[in-house]
Design an enzyme around this catalytic site. Structure first.
Site, PDB file in Angstrom:
ATOM      1  N   LYS A 202       0.855  -1.187   0.000  1.00 20.28           N
ATOM      2  CA  LYS A 202       0.000   0.000   0.000  1.00 20.28           C
ATOM      3  C   LYS A 202       0.889   1.234   0.000  1.00 20.28           C
ATOM      4  CE  LYS A 202      -3.568   2.410   2.544  1.00 20.28           C
ATOM      5  NZ  LYS A 202      -4.553   2.353   3.610  1.00 20.28           N
ATOM      6  N   ARG A 212     -10.693   9.861   1.985  1.00 15.91           N
ATOM      7  CA  ARG A 212     -10.539  10.483   3.309  1.00 15.91           C
ATOM      8  C   ARG A 212     -11.694  11.444   3.581  1.00 15.91           C
ATOM      9  NH1 ARG A 212      -3.926  11.098   3.078  1.00 15.91           N
ATOM     10  NH2 ARG A 212      -3.543   8.856   2.919  1.00 15.91           N
ATOM     11  N   LYS A 225       1.442  10.049   5.774  1.00 13.45           N
ATOM     12  CA  LYS A 225       1.530   8.644   6.187  1.00 13.45           C
ATOM     13  C   LYS A 225       2.824   7.992   5.697  1.00 13.45           C
ATOM     14  CE  LYS A 225      -3.501   8.065   6.602  1.00 13.45           C
ATOM     15  NZ  LYS A 225      -4.664   7.165   6.485  1.00 13.45           N
ATOM     16  N   LYS A 256      -2.162  -1.392  -3.887  1.00 15.30           N
ATOM     17  CA  LYS A 256      -3.038  -0.228  -3.777  1.00 15.30           C
ATOM     18  C   LYS A 256      -2.224   1.050  -3.821  1.00 15.30           C
ATOM     19  CE  LYS A 256      -6.143   1.843  -0.494  1.00 15.30           C
ATOM     20  NZ  LYS A 256      -6.455   1.922   0.887  1.00 15.30           N
ATOM     21  N   SER A 282     -10.292   5.642  -4.567  1.00 13.30           N
ATOM     22  CA  SER A 282     -11.241   6.750  -4.721  1.00 13.30           C
ATOM     23  C   SER A 282     -10.787   7.784  -5.749  1.00 13.30           C
ATOM     24  CB  SER A 282     -11.448   7.416  -3.364  1.00 13.30           C
ATOM     25  OG  SER A 282     -10.208   7.816  -2.799  1.00 13.30           O
ATOM     26  N   TYR A 321     -15.284   0.998  -6.838  1.00 12.46           N
ATOM     27  CA  TYR A 321     -16.551   1.682  -6.588  1.00 12.46           C
ATOM     28  C   TYR A 321     -17.508   1.535  -7.767  1.00 12.46           C
ATOM     29  CZ  TYR A 321     -13.709   3.491  -2.843  1.00 12.46           C
ATOM     30  OH  TYR A 321     -12.879   3.562  -1.754  1.00 12.46           O
TER      31      TYR A 321
HETATM   32  C1  PBG Z   1      -7.475   3.365   5.547  1.00 12.48           C
HETATM   33  C2  PBG Z   1      -7.737   3.220   4.102  1.00 12.48           C
HETATM   34  C3  PBG Z   1      -7.532   4.172   3.096  1.00 12.48           C
HETATM   35  C4  PBG Z   1      -8.083   3.620   1.931  1.00 12.48           C
HETATM   36  C5  PBG Z   1      -8.565   2.355   2.254  1.00 12.48           C
HETATM   37  N1  PBG Z   1      -8.320   2.116   3.593  1.00 12.48           N
HETATM   38  C6  PBG Z   1      -6.996   5.548   3.130  1.00 12.48           C
HETATM   39  C7  PBG Z   1      -5.658   5.822   3.642  1.00 12.48           C
HETATM   40  O1  PBG Z   1      -4.819   4.943   3.846  1.00 12.48           O
HETATM   41  O2  PBG Z   1      -5.405   7.007   3.879  1.00 12.48           O
HETATM   42  C8  PBG Z   1      -8.169   4.314   0.604  1.00 12.48           C
HETATM   43  C9  PBG Z   1      -9.223   3.815  -0.331  1.00 12.48           C
HETATM   44  C10 PBG Z   1      -9.551   4.743  -1.439  1.00 12.48           C
HETATM   45  O3  PBG Z   1      -8.908   5.796  -1.644  1.00 12.48           O
HETATM   46  O4  PBG Z   1     -10.500   4.423  -2.168  1.00 12.48           O
HETATM   47  N2  PBG Z   1      -6.300   2.969   6.042  1.00 12.48           N
END
Ligand code: PBG
Length: 333
Positions: A202, A212, A225, A256, A282, A321
């Site tokens: 990730k 978010r 992060k 991801k 997203s 989505y």
């Molecule tokens: C939480 C999480 C995130 C996403 C899925 N689980 C956001 C992040 O790590 O800040 C993102 C999913 C998306 O953008 O569709 N840890």
């Protein structure tokens, strides 16, 4: 591997592209409804469907509406949904206790869907960000996102979700040691058949922006992060993370975001040959929808093409989505 080929004109590669029938015969990859995991956002309240402005077509749903959505997804043949809670700011704390509350919103939704639509697989997200006063995936002490204390909290969260009836747990926190800790706890508590789909690779990505907003973490997040999510410049490191999570007991792995990281998907599949998933996140969804809404792209076509690219890159499935829309499209042509 390069296949032997006679020189032109004995070989004309256009021959196998000459008609839909012949193209069908040589098609290498197909997108089917079985490839889809649908992420949904849930919130509290009664009978609420609240649009998320940065994700056109996506809503936050209250429990009864989430159950209806699950039933609709199941009718369309979608095998799994993934639940993300929008948490009221009043429930966010520094220690994130709401994350493992057996009665938190996410666990209530899991139970409600299990009762009404028992055959759809329910996936969850394991990370502290929806419950964290500072928006991070882990517990923060003196400015540091502390690993081991976070893992202990995540294990409690995982057990509460398994207890509620989740089929597939999705740790998205990127802490070290969490898969082994969760797997050990799940085995000890008799949850032998709960799958772990680890968000192993990730990346620290700006493509998560609209998500978010959706879970109400944008305002809360202090800093970035980068000390736990991966550097977008790295690829070998993703292989190490995947290998590590598999050796700790992950059943399936995820890359991801999706489209900007298809090279990673392909490497994972070639190297490990395990069930491999990508998350079309997203921001990817928002880009395509925004362009389609402006008439700059054909929305249906780019939806299908973008999802097919994951299959071509070696993925067994995609969190998207678009899941209900593409399922309808695949059904009706
Ligand atoms: C939480 C999480 C995130 C996403 C899925 N689980 C956001 C992040 O790590 O800040 C993102 C999913 C998306 O953008 O569709 N840890």
């Amino acid at each position: 591997m390069q296949s032997p080929m006679a020189p032109y004109p004995m070989t004309r590669l256009r021959r196998t592209r000459k008609s839909p029938a012949v193209r069908g015969l040589v098609r290498e990859n197909t997108l089917t409804v079985d490839d889809l995991i649908w992420p949904i956002f849930v919130r509290d309240g009664d009978d609420v469907v609240e649009p998320i402005p940065s994700m056109p077509g996506v809503n936050r749903l209250s429990i009864s509406r989430a159950v209806e959505a699950a039933a609709m997804a199941h009718d369309l043949g979608i095998p799994a949904i993934c639940i993300f809670p929008y948490t009221d700011p009043s429930k966010k704390t520094e220690l994130c206790e709401e994350a493992w509350n057996p009665e938190n919103l996410s666990n209530q939704v899991i139970r409600a869907i299990k009762a009404a639509v028992p055959d759809i697989a329910i996936m969850t997200d394991i990370a502290l960000d929806p419950y964290n006063a500072n928006g991070h995936d882990g517990i923060v002490r003196d400015g540091e996102i502390v690993n081991d204390e976070t893992v202990a909290a995540l294990v409690k969260m995982a057990l509460a979700q398994a207890e509620a009836g989740a089929d597939i747990l999705g740790p998205s926190d990127m802490m070290d040691g969490r898969i082994a800790a969760m797997r050990t706890a799940l085995e000890a508590e008799g949850h032998h058949n709960v799958c772990i789909l680890s968000y192993s690779a990730k990346y620290a990505s700006a493509f998560y922006g609209p998500f978010r907003d959706a879970v109400g973490a944008s305002g809360a997040l202090k800093g970035d992060k980068n000390t736990y999510q991966m550097d977008p410049a790295n690829s070998d490191e993703a292989m190490r993370l995947i290998q590590r999570d598999l050796m700790e007991g992950a059943d399936m792995v995820m890359v991801k975001p999706g489209m900007p990281y298809l090279d990673i998907c392909r490497r994972v599949k070639d190297r490990f040959g395990v069930p491999t998933y990508a998350y079309q996140v997203s921001g990817e969804y928002a880009m395509l929808q925004a362009a389609a809404q402006n008439g700059w792209l054909d929305g249906q076509k780019v939806m299908v093409e973008s999802l097919l690219s994951f299959k071509r890159a070696g993925c067994d499935g995609i969190l998207t989505y678009f899941a209900p829309e593409v399922a309808k499209h695949l059904k009706n042509g």
